[in-house]
Write a protein that holds these residues in place. Sequence first.
Motif, PDB file in Angstrom:
ATOM      1  N   SER A  10       0.939  -1.249   0.066  1.00 43.28           N
ATOM      2  CA  SER A  10       0.096   0.039   0.130  1.00 43.28           C
ATOM      3  C   SER A  10       0.931   1.313   0.158  1.00 43.28           C
ATOM      4  O   SER A  10       0.684   2.216  -0.914  1.00 43.28           O
ATOM      5  CB  SER A  10      -0.856  -0.070   1.346  1.00 43.28           C
ATOM      6  OG  SER A  10      -1.590   1.336   1.206  1.00 43.28           O
ATOM      7  N   THR A  11       2.006   1.303   0.794  1.00 39.81           N
ATOM      8  CA  THR A  11       2.718   2.313   0.851  1.00 39.81           C
ATOM      9  C   THR A  11       3.436   2.711  -0.365  1.00 39.81           C
ATOM     10  O   THR A  11       3.800   3.715  -1.046  1.00 39.81           O
ATOM     11  CB  THR A  11       3.866   2.422   1.901  1.00 39.81           C
ATOM     12  OG1 THR A  11       2.825   2.215   3.363  1.00 39.81           O
ATOM     13  CG2 THR A  11       4.576   3.634   2.282  1.00 39.81           C
ATOM     14  N   GLY A  41      17.875   5.737  -5.778  1.00 39.38           N
ATOM     15  CA  GLY A  41      16.775   4.905  -5.178  1.00 39.38           C
ATOM     16  C   GLY A  41      17.132   3.894  -4.109  1.00 39.38           C
ATOM     17  O   GLY A  41      16.655   4.027  -3.124  1.00 39.38           O
ATOM     18  N   LEU A  42      18.434   3.238  -4.359  1.00 41.81           N
ATOM     19  CA  LEU A  42      18.855   2.504  -3.219  1.00 41.81           C
ATOM     20  C   LEU A  42      19.440   3.216  -1.722  1.00 41.81           C
ATOM     21  O   LEU A  42      18.885   2.823  -0.919  1.00 41.81           O
ATOM     22  CB  LEU A  42      20.055   1.722  -3.632  1.00 41.81           C
ATOM     23  CG  LEU A  42      20.816   0.502  -2.487  1.00 41.81           C
ATOM     24  CD1 LEU A  42      19.643  -0.687  -2.262  1.00 41.81           C
ATOM     25  CD2 LEU A  42      21.870   0.156  -3.204  1.00 41.81           C
ATOM     26  N   ALA A  43      19.974   4.414  -2.188  1.00 37.87           N
ATOM     27  CA  ALA A  43      20.370   5.325  -1.003  1.00 37.87           C
ATOM     28  C   ALA A  43      19.113   5.724  -0.053  1.00 37.87           C
ATOM     29  O   ALA A  43      19.105   5.806   0.831  1.00 37.87           O
ATOM     30  CB  ALA A  43      21.321   6.432  -1.345  1.00 37.87           C
ATOM     31  N   THR A  44      18.186   6.114  -1.053  1.00 36.85           N
ATOM     32  CA  THR A  44      16.874   6.860  -0.440  1.00 36.85           C
ATOM     33  C   THR A  44      16.323   5.465   0.246  1.00 36.85           C
ATOM     34  O   THR A  44      15.341   6.171   1.466  1.00 36.85           O
ATOM     35  CB  THR A  44      16.026   7.403  -1.336  1.00 36.85           C
ATOM     36  OG1 THR A  44      16.867   8.449  -2.041  1.00 36.85           O
ATOM     37  CG2 THR A  44      14.657   8.189  -0.721  1.00 36.85           C
ATOM     38  N   THR A  45      16.128   4.445  -0.339  1.00 39.23           N
ATOM     39  CA  THR A  45      15.265   3.401   0.282  1.00 39.23           C
ATOM     40  C   THR A  45      15.837   3.054   1.872  1.00 39.23           C
ATOM     41  O   THR A  45      15.359   2.647   2.754  1.00 39.23           O
ATOM     42  CB  THR A  45      15.158   2.168  -0.531  1.00 39.23           C
ATOM     43  OG1 THR A  45      14.608   2.614  -1.750  1.00 39.23           O
ATOM     44  CG2 THR A  45      14.501   0.966   0.047  1.00 39.23           C
ATOM     45  N   SER A  46      17.031   3.006   1.563  1.00 35.23           N
ATOM     46  CA  SER A  46      17.808   2.692   2.837  1.00 35.23           C
ATOM     47  C   SER A  46      17.932   3.632   4.108  1.00 35.23           C
ATOM     48  O   SER A  46      17.745   3.616   5.106  1.00 35.23           O
ATOM     49  CB  SER A  46      19.382   2.459   2.581  1.00 35.23           C
ATOM     50  OG  SER A  46      19.633   1.532   1.493  1.00 35.23           O
ATOM     51  N   LEU A  47      18.014   4.958   3.332  1.00 40.47           N
ATOM     52  CA  LEU A  47      17.809   6.088   4.450  1.00 40.47           C
ATOM     53  C   LEU A  47      16.433   6.283   5.135  1.00 40.47           C
ATOM     54  O   LEU A  47      16.306   6.244   6.100  1.00 40.47           O
ATOM     55  CB  LEU A  47      18.267   7.466   3.804  1.00 40.47           C
ATOM     56  CG  LEU A  47      18.017   8.783   4.761  1.00 40.47           C
ATOM     57  CD1 LEU A  47      19.162   8.624   5.605  1.00 40.47           C
ATOM     58  CD2 LEU A  47      18.244   9.771   3.778  1.00 40.47           C
ATOM     59  N   MET A  48      15.286   5.881   4.230  1.00 37.87           N
ATOM     60  CA  MET A  48      14.178   5.836   4.660  1.00 37.87           C
ATOM     61  C   MET A  48      13.672   4.794   5.825  1.00 37.87           C
ATOM     62  O   MET A  48      13.056   4.913   6.706  1.00 37.87           O
ATOM     63  CB  MET A  48      12.870   5.809   3.614  1.00 37.87           C
ATOM     64  CG  MET A  48      12.736   7.141   3.033  1.00 37.87           C
ATOM     65  SD  MET A  48      11.594   6.673   1.677  1.00 37.87           S
ATOM     66  CE  MET A  48      11.246   8.576   0.981  1.00 37.87           C
ATOM     67  N   LEU A  49      14.283   3.593   5.539  1.00 39.40           N
ATOM     68  CA  LEU A  49      14.128   2.567   6.334  1.00 39.40           C
ATOM     69  C   LEU A  49      15.000   2.798   7.691  1.00 39.40           C
ATOM     70  O   LEU A  49      14.323   2.644   8.673  1.00 39.40           O
ATOM     71  CB  LEU A  49      14.778   1.249   5.579  1.00 39.40           C
ATOM     72  CG  LEU A  49      14.489  -0.013   6.631  1.00 39.40           C
ATOM     73  CD1 LEU A  49      13.064  -0.356   6.808  1.00 39.40           C
ATOM     74  CD2 LEU A  49      15.311  -1.049   5.864  1.00 39.40           C
ATOM     75  N   VAL A  50      16.346   3.076   7.725  1.00 38.84           N
ATOM     76  CA  VAL A  50      16.897   3.389   8.871  1.00 38.84           C
ATOM     77  C   VAL A  50      16.177   4.569   9.565  1.00 38.84           C
ATOM     78  O   VAL A  50      16.025   4.494  10.845  1.00 38.84           O
ATOM     79  CB  VAL A  50      18.248   3.732   8.554  1.00 38.84           C
ATOM     80  CG1 VAL A  50      19.000   4.175   9.828  1.00 38.84           C
ATOM     81  CG2 VAL A  50      18.859   2.283   7.856  1.00 38.84           C
ATOM     82  N   THR A  51      15.986   5.567   9.137  1.00 38.89           N
ATOM     83  CA  THR A  51      15.358   6.644   9.743  1.00 38.89           C
ATOM     84  C   THR A  51      13.794   6.528  10.171  1.00 38.89           C
ATOM     85  O   THR A  51      13.648   7.125  11.166  1.00 38.89           O
ATOM     86  CB  THR A  51      15.375   8.126   8.717  1.00 38.89           C
ATOM     87  OG1 THR A  51      16.579   8.304   8.255  1.00 38.89           O
ATOM     88  CG2 THR A  51      14.915   9.212   9.517  1.00 38.89           C
ATOM     89  N   GLY A  52      13.136   5.947   9.421  1.00 34.59           N
ATOM     90  CA  GLY A  52      11.838   5.390   9.912  1.00 34.59           C
ATOM     91  C   GLY A  52      11.801   4.500  11.217  1.00 34.59           C
ATOM     92  O   GLY A  52      11.299   4.773  12.177  1.00 34.59           O
ATOM     93  N   MET A 133       6.238   0.442   6.597  1.00 38.21           N
ATOM     94  CA  MET A 133       5.786   1.846   5.971  1.00 38.21           C
ATOM     95  C   MET A 133       6.884   2.280   5.281  1.00 38.21           C
ATOM     96  O   MET A 133       7.072   2.857   4.345  1.00 38.21           O
ATOM     97  CB  MET A 133       5.160   2.557   6.846  1.00 38.21           C
ATOM     98  CG  MET A 133       4.412   3.449   6.101  1.00 38.21           C
ATOM     99  SD  MET A 133       3.298   4.483   7.267  1.00 38.21           S
ATOM    100  CE  MET A 133       2.765   6.008   6.593  1.00 38.21           C
ATOM    101  N   SER A 134       7.984   2.225   6.058  1.00 36.30           N
ATOM    102  CA  SER A 134       9.441   2.972   5.755  1.00 36.30           C
ATOM    103  C   SER A 134       9.806   2.225   4.469  1.00 36.30           C
ATOM    104  O   SER A 134      10.670   2.954   3.653  1.00 36.30           O
ATOM    105  CB  SER A 134      10.374   2.894   6.824  1.00 36.30           C
ATOM    106  OG  SER A 134       9.830   3.592   7.939  1.00 36.30           O
ATOM    107  N   LEU A 135       9.961   0.820   4.474  1.00 36.28           N
ATOM    108  CA  LEU A 135      10.399   0.214   3.455  1.00 36.28           C
ATOM    109  C   LEU A 135       9.712   0.321   2.147  1.00 36.28           C
ATOM    110  O   LEU A 135      10.234   0.528   0.933  1.00 36.28           O
ATOM    111  CB  LEU A 135      10.760  -1.303   3.710  1.00 36.28           C
ATOM    112  CG  LEU A 135      11.179  -2.280   2.896  1.00 36.28           C
ATOM    113  CD1 LEU A 135      12.476  -1.852   2.105  1.00 36.28           C
ATOM    114  CD2 LEU A 135      11.304  -3.718   2.987  1.00 36.28           C
ATOM    115  N   GLY A 136       8.410   0.289   2.537  1.00 32.69           N
ATOM    116  CA  GLY A 136       7.505   0.603   1.310  1.00 32.69           C
ATOM    117  C   GLY A 136       7.404   1.928   0.693  1.00 32.69           C
ATOM    118  O   GLY A 136       7.548   2.004  -0.553  1.00 32.69           O
ATOM    119  N   ALA A 137       7.852   2.928   1.449  1.00 34.20           N
ATOM    120  CA  ALA A 137       7.888   4.212   0.813  1.00 34.20           C
ATOM    121  C   ALA A 137       9.213   4.305   0.144  1.00 34.20           C
ATOM    122  O   ALA A 137       9.151   4.962  -1.112  1.00 34.20           O
ATOM    123  CB  ALA A 137       7.862   5.299   2.093  1.00 34.20           C
TER     124      ALA A 137
END
Length: 190
Positions: A10-11, A41-52, A133-137
Amino acid sequence: MTELLLTLVSTALINNLVLHWPLGVDPLLASEERRQVHALGLATTSLMLVTGMFGYGLYQWLLVPLALTSLKLFVFVPLSVLLIGPLLKLLSRLLPQLSFDGLWPLLLGNAGVLGLTLLNARDDHGFFHASAMSLGAGLGFWLVLGLFCDLRQRTFDNDVPLPFRGLPIQLISAGLIAVAFLGFNGLIKT
């Protein structure tokens, strides 16, 4: 487990941070090279996951018990900024074939990371839900980034009228991708 998978899908597809909530559009328009797109894309996904994950933990287990929830912006912004440098160094060591040079300003200016941590703090559904949600975003951002790069390449190869060249055709393309993603709205029923 099913709820976490539905949150992830969903995210990424339905409530995409770039298309549904217009967060993180600046890196979308700034990335040019195909290799750089996947690195971003990989850096943003990783940053969103860790920061989330860290943001949710700090908010629920530190700020809420101390009744300091109004300071969440003063915690989330430095958290995301402090994680960019070590994350890029780690990714460049793990994946030397991708170039992570010059991504620091794009990650710093990505409002999607801050928006995601604020959404996780607002909706308290648990740590695993916030992680999904962080990983999906992040995956949704990477998907839209790749699609937008392909669409931009197609517009460069075609004859675009002079008034629409550059940013106007890119914004029209982003709008068309958003309309295409509206087709996923009935995918998950709540």
